[in-house]
Design a protein around this motif. Structure first.
Motif, mmCIF file in Angstrom:
data_model
loop_
_atom_site.group_PDB
_atom_site.id
_atom_site.type_symbol
_atom_site.label_atom_id
_atom_site.label_comp_id
_atom_site.label_asym_id
_atom_site.label_seq_id
_atom_site.Cartn_x
_atom_site.Cartn_y
_atom_site.Cartn_z
ATOM 1 N N TYR A 83 0.875 -1.171 0.000
ATOM 2 C CA TYR A 83 0.000 0.000 0.000
ATOM 3 C C TYR A 83 0.909 1.217 0.000
ATOM 4 C CZ TYR A 83 -3.689 3.192 1.676
ATOM 5 O OH TYR A 83 -4.604 4.214 1.809
ATOM 6 N N THR A 84 0.673 2.162 -0.899
ATOM 7 C CA THR A 84 1.551 3.312 -1.060
ATOM 8 C C THR A 84 0.873 4.584 -0.568
ATOM 9 O OG1 THR A 84 2.539 2.259 -3.000
ATOM 10 C CG2 THR A 84 2.931 4.615 -2.731
ATOM 11 N N VAL A 85 1.587 5.342 0.244
ATOM 12 C CA VAL A 85 1.097 6.633 0.729
ATOM 13 C C VAL A 85 1.986 7.712 0.131
ATOM 14 C CG1 VAL A 85 0.696 8.097 2.741
ATOM 15 C CG2 VAL A 85 0.310 5.626 2.898
ATOM 16 N N THR A 86 1.370 8.666 -0.568
ATOM 17 C CA THR A 86 2.097 9.793 -1.143
ATOM 18 C C THR A 86 1.585 11.066 -0.484
ATOM 19 O OG1 THR A 86 2.326 8.633 -3.245
ATOM 20 C CG2 THR A 86 2.662 11.018 -3.281
ATOM 21 N N GLN A 87 2.509 11.936 -0.120
ATOM 22 C CA GLN A 87 2.125 13.196 0.509
ATOM 23 C C GLN A 87 2.664 14.346 -0.323
ATOM 24 O OE1 GLN A 87 3.620 13.964 4.491
ATOM 25 N NE2 GLN A 87 1.736 15.035 5.016
ATOM 26 N N SER A 88 1.806 15.339 -0.548
ATOM 27 C CA SER A 88 2.168 16.504 -1.356
ATOM 28 C C SER A 88 3.293 17.303 -0.724
ATOM 29 C CB SER A 88 0.956 17.420 -1.533
ATOM 30 O OG SER A 88 -0.093 16.732 -2.152
ATOM 31 N N ALA A 89 3.998 18.036 -1.569
ATOM 32 C CA ALA A 89 5.077 18.905 -1.107
ATOM 33 C C ALA A 89 4.515 20.128 -0.407
ATOM 34 C CB ALA A 89 5.923 19.346 -2.299
ATOM 35 N N SER A 90 5.335 20.703 0.449
ATOM 36 C CA SER A 90 4.965 21.953 1.092
ATOM 37 C C SER A 90 5.085 23.075 0.059
ATOM 38 C CB SER A 90 5.910 22.214 2.265
ATOM 39 O OG SER A 90 5.478 23.330 2.998
ATOM 40 N N VAL A 91 4.419 24.153 0.320
ATOM 41 C CA VAL A 91 4.456 25.287 -0.607
ATOM 42 C C VAL A 91 5.643 26.176 -0.252
ATOM 43 C CG1 VAL A 91 3.202 27.323 -1.384
ATOM 44 C CG2 VAL A 91 1.964 25.214 -0.887
ATOM 45 N N LYS A 92 6.364 26.584 -1.278
ATOM 46 C CA LYS A 92 7.505 27.481 -1.058
ATOM 47 C C LYS A 92 6.977 28.820 -0.576
ATOM 48 C CE LYS A 92 11.575 29.392 -3.286
ATOM 49 N NZ LYS A 92 12.388 29.449 -4.497
ATOM 50 N N PRO A 93 7.515 29.300 0.540
ATOM 51 C CA PRO A 93 7.033 30.595 1.029
ATOM 52 C C PRO A 93 7.334 31.695 0.027
ATOM 53 C CG PRO A 93 8.807 29.738 2.434
ATOM 54 C CD PRO A 93 8.569 28.751 1.336
ATOM 55 N N THR A 94 6.419 32.614 -0.091
ATOM 56 C CA THR A 94 6.646 33.731 -1.003
ATOM 57 C C THR A 94 7.340 34.853 -0.245
ATOM 58 O OG1 THR A 94 4.478 34.615 -0.494
ATOM 59 C CG2 THR A 94 4.641 33.204 -2.432
ATOM 60 N N SER A 95 8.189 35.547 -0.945
ATOM 61 C CA SER A 95 8.898 36.670 -0.323
ATOM 62 C C SER A 95 7.932 37.834 -0.166
ATOM 63 C CB SER A 95 10.065 37.107 -1.201
ATOM 64 O OG SER A 95 10.968 36.046 -1.350
ATOM 65 N N PRO A 96 8.070 38.554 0.928
ATOM 66 C CA PRO A 96 7.203 39.728 1.066
ATOM 67 C C PRO A 96 7.518 40.742 -0.024
ATOM 68 C CG PRO A 96 8.738 39.513 2.931
ATOM 69 C CD PRO A 96 8.950 38.350 2.020
ATOM 70 N N LYS A 97 6.522 41.449 -0.442
ATOM 71 C CA LYS A 97 6.716 42.473 -1.475
ATOM 72 C C LYS A 97 7.439 43.668 -0.851
ATOM 73 C CE LYS A 97 4.113 40.474 -4.650
ATOM 74 N NZ LYS A 97 4.606 39.153 -4.800
ATOM 75 N N LYS A 98 8.325 44.247 -1.652
ATOM 76 C CA LYS A 98 9.024 45.427 -1.181
ATOM 77 C C LYS A 98 8.111 46.636 -1.319
ATOM 78 C CE LYS A 98 13.992 45.163 -1.584
ATOM 79 N NZ LYS A 98 15.173 45.569 -2.322
ATOM 80 N N VAL A 99 8.046 47.408 -0.287
ATOM 81 C CA VAL A 99 7.270 48.640 -0.341
ATOM 82 C C VAL A 99 8.242 49.794 -0.161
ATOM 83 C CG1 VAL A 99 5.463 49.987 0.763
ATOM 84 C CG2 VAL A 99 5.274 47.506 0.640
ATOM 85 N N VAL A 100 8.199 50.685 -1.108
ATOM 86 C CA VAL A 100 9.093 51.857 -1.046
ATOM 87 C C VAL A 100 8.243 53.050 -0.647
ATOM 88 C CG1 VAL A 100 10.652 53.345 -2.326
ATOM 89 C CG2 VAL A 100 10.584 50.881 -2.787
ATOM 90 N N VAL A 101 8.624 53.683 0.427
ATOM 91 C CA VAL A 101 7.903 54.863 0.903
ATOM 92 C C VAL A 101 8.792 56.063 0.654
ATOM 93 C CG1 VAL A 101 6.861 55.984 2.894
ATOM 94 C CG2 VAL A 101 6.743 53.484 2.664
ATOM 95 N N THR A 102 8.234 57.031 -0.021
ATOM 96 C CA THR A 102 8.986 58.274 -0.233
ATOM 97 C C THR A 102 8.316 59.373 0.564
ATOM 98 O OG1 THR A 102 7.694 58.765 -2.201
ATOM 99 C CG2 THR A 102 9.763 57.614 -2.538
ATOM 100 N N SER A 103 9.092 60.277 1.039
ATOM 101 C CA SER A 103 8.502 61.367 1.826
ATOM 102 C C SER A 103 8.018 62.460 0.895
ATOM 103 C CB SER A 103 9.515 61.909 2.837
ATOM 104 O OG SER A 103 10.607 62.469 2.137
ATOM 105 N N THR A 104 6.985 63.112 1.306
ATOM 106 C CA THR A 104 6.468 64.251 0.546
ATOM 107 C C THR A 104 6.351 65.434 1.510
ATOM 108 O OG1 THR A 104 4.206 63.610 1.002
ATOM 109 C CG2 THR A 104 5.167 62.839 -1.064
ATOM 110 N N THR A 105 6.480 66.576 0.963
ATOM 111 C CA THR A 105 6.363 67.777 1.780
ATOM 112 C C THR A 105 4.993 68.373 1.562
ATOM 113 O OG1 THR A 105 8.723 68.152 1.495
ATOM 114 C CG2 THR A 105 7.412 70.020 2.289
ATOM 115 N N VAL A 106 4.316 68.650 2.635
ATOM 116 C CA VAL A 106 2.996 69.283 2.538
ATOM 117 C C VAL A 106 3.172 70.773 2.797
ATOM 118 C CG1 VAL A 106 0.685 69.356 3.493
ATOM 119 C CG2 VAL A 106 1.927 67.177 3.363
#
Length: 102
Positions: free
Chosen positions: A78-101
């Motif tokens: 009897y054969t048991v197969t188990q799926s692979a784990s999911v590769k974690p995704t990298s967090p998206k880079k967020v670039v914040v720029t300052s603005t002068t009001v």
């Protein structure tokens, strides 16, 4: 001699820890044994007599590859197969720029 049969020949499970079972059908006076080829599959029992459901559990697969274990039950495979784990995704880079009001 005893003749036994399994309700299925294989099972595929997801990557999470899980439990399942396979029915072993043998004559009422037939003893049978069970073993696993892999440490990540735990059998609820290593044998029995006659017909019964053999439970087993699998630990979570944390690898990026699927894996397969072979269970020997009443001389059958009897054969048991188990799926692979999911590769974690990298967090998206967020670039914040300052603005002068003004």
């Amino acid at each position: 001699p005893c003749t036994c049969a399994l309700s299925a020949q294989s099972q595929t499970l997801g990557r999470a820890a899980a439990t399942s079972s396979v029915t072993v059908t043998c004559g009422s006076n037939c003893d049978w044994t069970a073993s696993s080829s892999a440490a990540w599959v735990t059998l609820a029992s290593t044998g029995g007599t006659g017909t019964t459901a053999l439970g087993y559990s699998v630990s979570r697969n944390t690898t990026l590859k699927s894996r397969t274990a072979t269970l020997q039950i009443a001389g059958l495979t009897y054969t048991v197969t188990q799926s692979a784990s999911v590769k974690p995704t990298s967090p998206k880079k967020v670039v914040v720029t300052s603005t002068t009001v003004k």
